[in-house]
Design a protein around this motif. Sequence first.
Motif, PDB file in Angstrom:
ATOM      1  N   ARG A   1      -5.016   3.981 -23.162  1.00 38.84           N
ATOM      2  CA  ARG A   1      -5.465   4.380 -24.490  1.00 38.84           C
ATOM      3  C   ARG A   1      -4.477   3.842 -25.512  1.00 38.84           C
ATOM      4  N   PRO A   2      -4.896   3.653 -26.729  1.00 41.31           N
ATOM      5  CA  PRO A   2      -3.985   3.194 -27.776  1.00 41.31           C
ATOM      6  C   PRO A   2      -2.822   4.167 -27.967  1.00 41.31           C
ATOM      7  N   GLY A   3      -1.635   3.661 -28.055  1.00 35.06           N
ATOM      8  CA  GLY A   3      -0.458   4.493 -28.300  1.00 35.06           C
ATOM      9  C   GLY A   3       0.221   5.021 -27.060  1.00 35.06           C
ATOM     10  N   ALA A   4      -0.370   4.789 -25.862  1.00 37.78           N
ATOM     11  CA  ALA A   4       0.222   5.324 -24.628  1.00 37.78           C
ATOM     12  C   ALA A   4       1.586   4.702 -24.357  1.00 37.78           C
ATOM     13  N   LEU A   5       1.695   3.402 -24.555  1.00 38.94           N
ATOM     14  CA  LEU A   5       2.978   2.744 -24.315  1.00 38.94           C
ATOM     15  C   LEU A   5       4.035   3.257 -25.280  1.00 38.94           C
ATOM     16  N   LYS A   6       3.649   3.451 -26.547  1.00 36.95           N
ATOM     17  CA  LYS A   6       4.587   3.975 -27.539  1.00 36.95           C
ATOM     18  C   LYS A   6       5.042   5.375 -27.152  1.00 36.95           C
ATOM     19  N   ASP A   7       4.098   6.189 -26.645  1.00 42.15           N
ATOM     20  CA  ASP A   7       4.460   7.543 -26.201  1.00 42.15           C
ATOM     21  C   ASP A   7       5.466   7.487 -25.055  1.00 42.15           C
ATOM     22  N   PHE A   8       5.211   6.575 -24.119  1.00 41.20           N
ATOM     23  CA  PHE A   8       6.132   6.446 -22.981  1.00 41.20           C
ATOM     24  C   PHE A   8       7.529   6.058 -23.452  1.00 41.20           C
ATOM     25  N   LEU A   9       7.597   5.067 -24.322  1.00 36.42           N
ATOM     26  CA  LEU A   9       8.906   4.607 -24.798  1.00 36.42           C
ATOM     27  C   LEU A   9       9.654   5.732 -25.512  1.00 36.42           C
ATOM     28  N   GLY A  10       8.915   6.606 -26.170  1.00 43.02           N
ATOM     29  CA  GLY A  10       9.557   7.715 -26.866  1.00 43.02           C
ATOM     30  C   GLY A  10      10.158   8.749 -25.928  1.00 43.02           C
ATOM     31  N   LEU A  11       9.750   8.705 -24.667  1.00 36.89           N
ATOM     32  CA  LEU A  11      10.285   9.657 -23.686  1.00 36.89           C
ATOM     33  C   LEU A  11      11.566   9.173 -23.018  1.00 36.89           C
ATOM     34  N   LEU A  12      11.878   7.895 -23.190  1.00 37.92           N
ATOM     35  CA  LEU A  12      13.109   7.381 -22.602  1.00 37.92           C
ATOM     36  C   LEU A  12      14.325   7.978 -23.290  1.00 37.92           C
ATOM     37  N   GLY A  13      15.406   8.156 -22.504  1.00 36.77           N
ATOM     38  CA  GLY A  13      16.651   8.643 -23.073  1.00 36.77           C
ATOM     39  C   GLY A  13      17.337   7.566 -23.890  1.00 36.77           C
ATOM     40  N   PRO A  14      18.317   7.942 -24.699  1.00 36.77           N
ATOM     41  CA  PRO A  14      18.980   6.972 -25.581  1.00 36.77           C
ATOM     42  C   PRO A  14      19.728   5.872 -24.823  1.00 36.77           C
ATOM     43  N   ASP A  15      20.115   6.136 -23.571  1.00 32.84           N
ATOM     44  CA  ASP A  15      20.863   5.146 -22.790  1.00 32.84           C
ATOM     45  C   ASP A  15      20.031   4.493 -21.692  1.00 32.84           C
ATOM     46  N   ASP A  16      18.731   4.844 -21.623  1.00 32.25           N
ATOM     47  CA  ASP A  16      17.863   4.255 -20.605  1.00 32.25           C
ATOM     48  C   ASP A  16      17.413   2.866 -21.048  1.00 32.25           C
ATOM     49  N   ASP A  17      17.509   1.916 -20.130  1.00 30.49           N
ATOM     50  CA  ASP A  17      17.163   0.535 -20.459  1.00 30.49           C
ATOM     51  C   ASP A  17      16.103   0.039 -19.483  1.00 30.49           C
ATOM     52  N   ILE A  18      14.994  -0.472 -20.019  1.00 29.13           N
ATOM     53  CA  ILE A  18      13.937  -1.023 -19.165  1.00 29.13           C
ATOM     54  C   ILE A  18      14.340  -2.424 -18.719  1.00 29.13           C
ATOM     55  N   SER A  19      14.480  -2.603 -17.394  1.00 28.29           N
ATOM     56  CA  SER A  19      14.828  -3.918 -16.849  1.00 28.29           C
ATOM     57  C   SER A  19      13.603  -4.647 -16.312  1.00 28.29           C
ATOM     58  N   ARG A  20      12.518  -3.898 -16.099  1.00 30.06           N
ATOM     59  CA  ARG A  20      11.285  -4.531 -15.630  1.00 30.06           C
ATOM     60  C   ARG A  20      10.095  -3.678 -16.043  1.00 30.06           C
ATOM     61  N   PHE A  21       9.060  -4.325 -16.525  1.00 29.53           N
ATOM     62  CA  PHE A  21       7.836  -3.631 -16.926  1.00 29.53           C
ATOM     63  C   PHE A  21       6.683  -4.583 -16.648  1.00 29.53           C
ATOM     64  N   GLU A  22       5.880  -4.242 -15.637  1.00 31.17           N
ATOM     65  CA  GLU A  22       4.859  -5.180 -15.175  1.00 31.17           C
ATOM     66  C   GLU A  22       3.614  -4.417 -14.720  1.00 31.17           C
ATOM     67  N   TYR A  23       2.454  -4.766 -15.314  1.00 30.54           N
ATOM     68  CA  TYR A  23       1.201  -4.187 -14.853  1.00 30.54           C
ATOM     69  C   TYR A  23       0.855  -4.768 -13.492  1.00 30.54           C
ATOM     70  N   LEU A  24       0.606  -3.873 -12.524  1.00 32.72           N
ATOM     71  CA  LEU A  24       0.238  -4.310 -11.182  1.00 32.72           C
ATOM     72  C   LEU A  24      -1.263  -4.269 -10.973  1.00 32.72           C
ATOM     73  N   LYS A  25      -1.946  -3.395 -11.727  1.00 32.63           N
ATOM     74  CA  LYS A  25      -3.380  -3.216 -11.527  1.00 32.63           C
ATOM     75  C   LYS A  25      -4.002  -2.774 -12.838  1.00 32.63           C
ATOM     76  N   LYS A  26      -5.094  -3.415 -13.205  1.00 34.20           N
ATOM     77  CA  LYS A  26      -5.732  -3.072 -14.476  1.00 34.20           C
ATOM     78  C   LYS A  26      -7.210  -2.744 -14.301  1.00 34.20           C
ATOM     79  N   SER A  27      -7.649  -2.487 -13.068  1.00 36.58           N
ATOM     80  CA  SER A  27      -9.066  -2.283 -12.810  1.00 36.58           C
ATOM     81  C   SER A  27      -9.525  -0.860 -13.102  1.00 36.58           C
ATOM     82  N   ALA A  28      -8.588   0.101 -13.066  1.00 37.65           N
ATOM     83  CA  ALA A  28      -8.985   1.490 -13.317  1.00 37.65           C
ATOM     84  C   ALA A  28      -9.396   1.662 -14.772  1.00 37.65           C
TER      85      ALA A  28
END
Length: 411
Positions: free
Chosen positions: A338-365
Amino acid sequence: MTNFSIQAAEATQRMRKLFAATPLQRNDHLSNVYGADIWLKREDLSPVRSYKLRGAYNAMGKQVDKEVFICASAGNHAQGVAFVCKHLRKKGVIFMPVTTPQQKIGKTRLFGGEWVEFRLVGDYFDDTLRASQAYCEEVGGHFLSPFDDQDVIEGQATVTYEMLEQLGRAPDILILPVGGGGLSSSARRLLTERAPETEIFYVEPEGGKSLAAAVAAGEPKTITKVDNFVDGAAVARIGQHTFAALRGIDADHVLAIPEDRICTTILEMLNVEGVVLEPAGALALDALKDLKDEIKGKTVVCVSSGGNFDFERLPEVKERAQRYAGVKKYFILRLPQRPGALKDFLGLLGPDDDISRFEYLKKSARNFGTVLLGIETPAPENFTSLSERLEAVGMSIRDITGDEAMIDLII
């Protein structure tokens, strides 16, 4: 001096024709960390950056009538043999697996120059070994075992002999890496004669416990699965001659070290001390973590057995060290489509958490997307709070860091 002590003394004198004694250095950093008097026998500072030169030189020096020397190796043994071939002006034929990196071939060629010929045979070392032994029989050469040879064992004893001379006394504890057993068997034989009060600990990689298997069985046994990450000590079967000298050791003195934890020691020594160690060379130092109560207040010598580290492996070493320390994890995240889901997720990360990999594995659902997620953070406990925040808003997350099959596929 008794018989083996005399042999070790004579072999040590012979070594001086080839190279100076490697340093025995007190390490203030490790001494302070563990509250002990810790010394490093720096075999990583030999001319070929490992102790394997010693056994090769001792064995080849006793067979100078031979016209050609043959070995099978893709590592330190090959480099030692090549170095001695050039010094003795003798032909060497070194068999290596076809998969051997060019960097290792080039380095070995540098040591041997025109005196060494290379033959790349087989995808696996067992095939390479069989080919080398068949060729040796065909041409009447002298085969150089990396460890299971009495002259090689005698040559490796010079590590311990030098250590005793340099320290001026016997240490309370000696910690040794173990692969095929050449170094450890020679040390036990010499210390049994010279300093039987010295306690010896034998350190293997978790994925190559051939000494532990032999101690349990009372004879050498072939282990069915070997993790080759610690390539200088990952041996499927300890030598017959070497185990003859190790038979009867206390099983409690045989330690197994997880490969990922060894990576933390490699990085520590590189970053804090500027010391470059290969995985096998870091084994004895890493064992200090398991022996911290045993060694407190004592004089301890660790043999840093090799420094032939390919810096192309550094990203892998860092990755494994971070995973072991719990500061890097991989997850499967089900993210709402849904629109805004990624933004919501990023807002849940802690101030020192760093994303080193972000990759969609499946988009059929229709309603959810599956995401491979890698996160680094300074403190392991940060992952607990992150998981709680994600679960509170209904985002499903699964930790796959410990799933070896999954990690092999994606990293």
